[in-house]
Scaffold this motif. Structure first.
Motif, short mmCIF file in Angstrom:
data_model
loop_
_atom_site.label_atom_id
_atom_site.label_comp_id
_atom_site.label_asym_id
_atom_site.label_seq_id
_atom_site.Cartn_x
_atom_site.Cartn_y
_atom_site.Cartn_z
N ALA A 26 0.83 -1.20 0.00
CA ALA A 26 0.00 0.00 0.00
C ALA A 26 0.87 1.25 0.00
CB ALA A 26 -0.93 0.00 1.21
N ARG A 27 1.97 1.19 0.72
CA ARG A 27 2.91 2.31 0.74
C ARG A 27 3.62 2.46 -0.61
NH1 ARG A 27 8.22 2.74 4.78
NH2 ARG A 27 9.39 4.25 3.53
N ALA A 28 3.96 1.32 -1.21
CA ALA A 28 4.78 1.36 -2.42
C ALA A 28 3.98 1.78 -3.65
CB ALA A 28 5.39 -0.02 -2.67
N ARG A 29 2.89 1.08 -3.93
CA ARG A 29 2.11 1.16 -5.16
C ARG A 29 2.95 0.78 -6.38
NH1 ARG A 29 -1.41 6.38 -5.79
NH2 ARG A 29 0.47 7.50 -5.19
N ILE A 30 4.12 1.38 -6.52
CA ILE A 30 5.09 0.97 -7.54
C ILE A 30 6.39 0.65 -6.81
CG2 ILE A 30 6.40 1.66 -9.58
CD1 ILE A 30 4.12 3.65 -10.20
N MET A 31 6.89 -0.58 -7.00
CA MET A 31 8.10 -1.00 -6.31
C MET A 31 9.26 -1.13 -7.30
SD MET A 31 8.74 -4.41 -3.96
CE MET A 31 7.14 -4.22 -3.16
N PRO A 32 10.26 -0.26 -7.21
CA PRO A 32 11.43 -0.40 -8.07
C PRO A 32 12.17 -1.71 -7.78
CG PRO A 32 11.39 1.76 -7.00
CD PRO A 32 10.36 0.90 -6.31
N VAL A 33 12.49 -2.44 -8.85
CA VAL A 33 13.24 -3.69 -8.74
C VAL A 33 14.66 -3.38 -9.21
CG1 VAL A 33 13.38 -6.11 -9.42
CG2 VAL A 33 11.14 -5.01 -9.16
N ILE A 34 15.59 -3.29 -8.26
CA ILE A 34 16.89 -2.66 -8.50
C ILE A 34 18.02 -3.68 -8.47
CG2 ILE A 34 18.51 -0.93 -7.63
CD1 ILE A 34 16.02 0.30 -6.14
N THR A 35 18.82 -3.70 -9.52
CA THR A 35 20.07 -4.47 -9.54
C THR A 35 21.22 -3.47 -9.55
OG1 THR A 35 19.05 -6.30 -10.75
CG2 THR A 35 21.46 -6.17 -10.79
N ILE A 36 22.02 -3.51 -8.51
CA ILE A 36 23.12 -2.55 -8.36
C ILE A 36 24.37 -3.08 -9.07
CG2 ILE A 36 24.70 -1.45 -6.71
CD1 ILE A 36 21.94 -0.25 -6.57
N ASN A 37 24.87 -2.31 -10.02
CA ASN A 37 26.07 -2.70 -10.76
C ASN A 37 27.34 -2.01 -10.26
OD1 ASN A 37 24.78 -4.49 -12.64
ND2 ASN A 37 23.88 -2.69 -13.60
#
Length: 225
Positions: A26-37
């Motif tokens: 509910a807080r996110a609504r859109i959740m970034p899916v992050i791969t750190i390079n």
């Protein structure tokens, strides 16, 4: 978000973890899916996303910097909600928890991982792409899942169909989500939030274009208003 499921009753523990997932989605609504390079990108990327309103971050363990990123963000940015993605087995689950992950996301489901998570206070959002995988988790009490790869395994049409036999089950679809189909996903009653990467193009990260990432994050959330 608390990650302490204190009850010794398994049903109560699962109910508490479901409530935690509901709250973070509910807080996110859109959740970034992050791969750190690159390690130097960890804080500025998180800050750009957060400045645009995206404060629930899934840090994947696809790169060597994943656990480092979770530790750094939990220490330096305690106001963010930071989870671990691409968790594949019990060992990765434990490593993510030890790093401070507040929630766990997997691309698929195995009996071993589902069972291991039952023993943890940190909630798991298991990945599924079929009714059979949902039933595997459902039998253990899971009611919240990540549909992955969402577009490839049927997208909006699949979620509508799954809503029939799986009343009370909700999903975070990830994989192929974009501004073009975001609203169609979020309009479904069994969708809690979506995961995506379009708001931080890898070239923008490489160039350190944090202002553009902030703007794109803000624009994404504005589509939902």
């Amino acid at each position: 978000m608390t990650t302490h499921a204190n009850s010794t009753d398994p049903q109560a523990r699962m109910a508490e973890k479901i409530a935690q997932i509901d709250a973070l989605c509910a807080r996110a609504r859109i959740m970034p899916v992050i791969t750190i390079n690159r390690e130097e990108d960890i804080l500025p990327l998180a800050d750009a996303l957060a400045a645009g309103g995206l404060t629930v971050l899934e840090i994947t363990l696809r790169s060597a910097h994943g656990l480092t990123a979770i530790r750094q963000l939990r220490e330096a940015r305690p106001e963010l909600c930071v989870g671990a993605g691409t968790v594949l087995d019990r060992q990765m689950l434990q490593a993510a928890i030890d790093a401070g992950a507040q929630f766990i996301v997997s691309p698929g489901s195995t009996p071993e991982l589902l069972q291991a998570s039952l023993e943890s206070a940190v909630p798991l959002l298991p990945g599924v792409s079929s009714a059979s995988e949902i039933m595997l988790g459902y039998a253990l009490g899971y009611r919240r899942f990540k549909l992955f790869p969402a577009e490839v395994c049927g997208g909006v049409a699949a979620l509508k169909a799954l809503g029939g036999p799986f009343a009370g089950v909700k999903f975070c679809p990830t994989g192929g989500i974009s501004p073009d189909n975001l609203l169609r996903y979020m309009a479904l009653p069994n969708v809690m939030c979506v995961g995506g990467t379009w708001m931080f193009d890898s070239e923008w990260v490489k160039q350190g274009d944090w202002a553009r990432i902030q703007q794109c994050s803000s624009d994404a959330l504005r589509l939902l208003d």
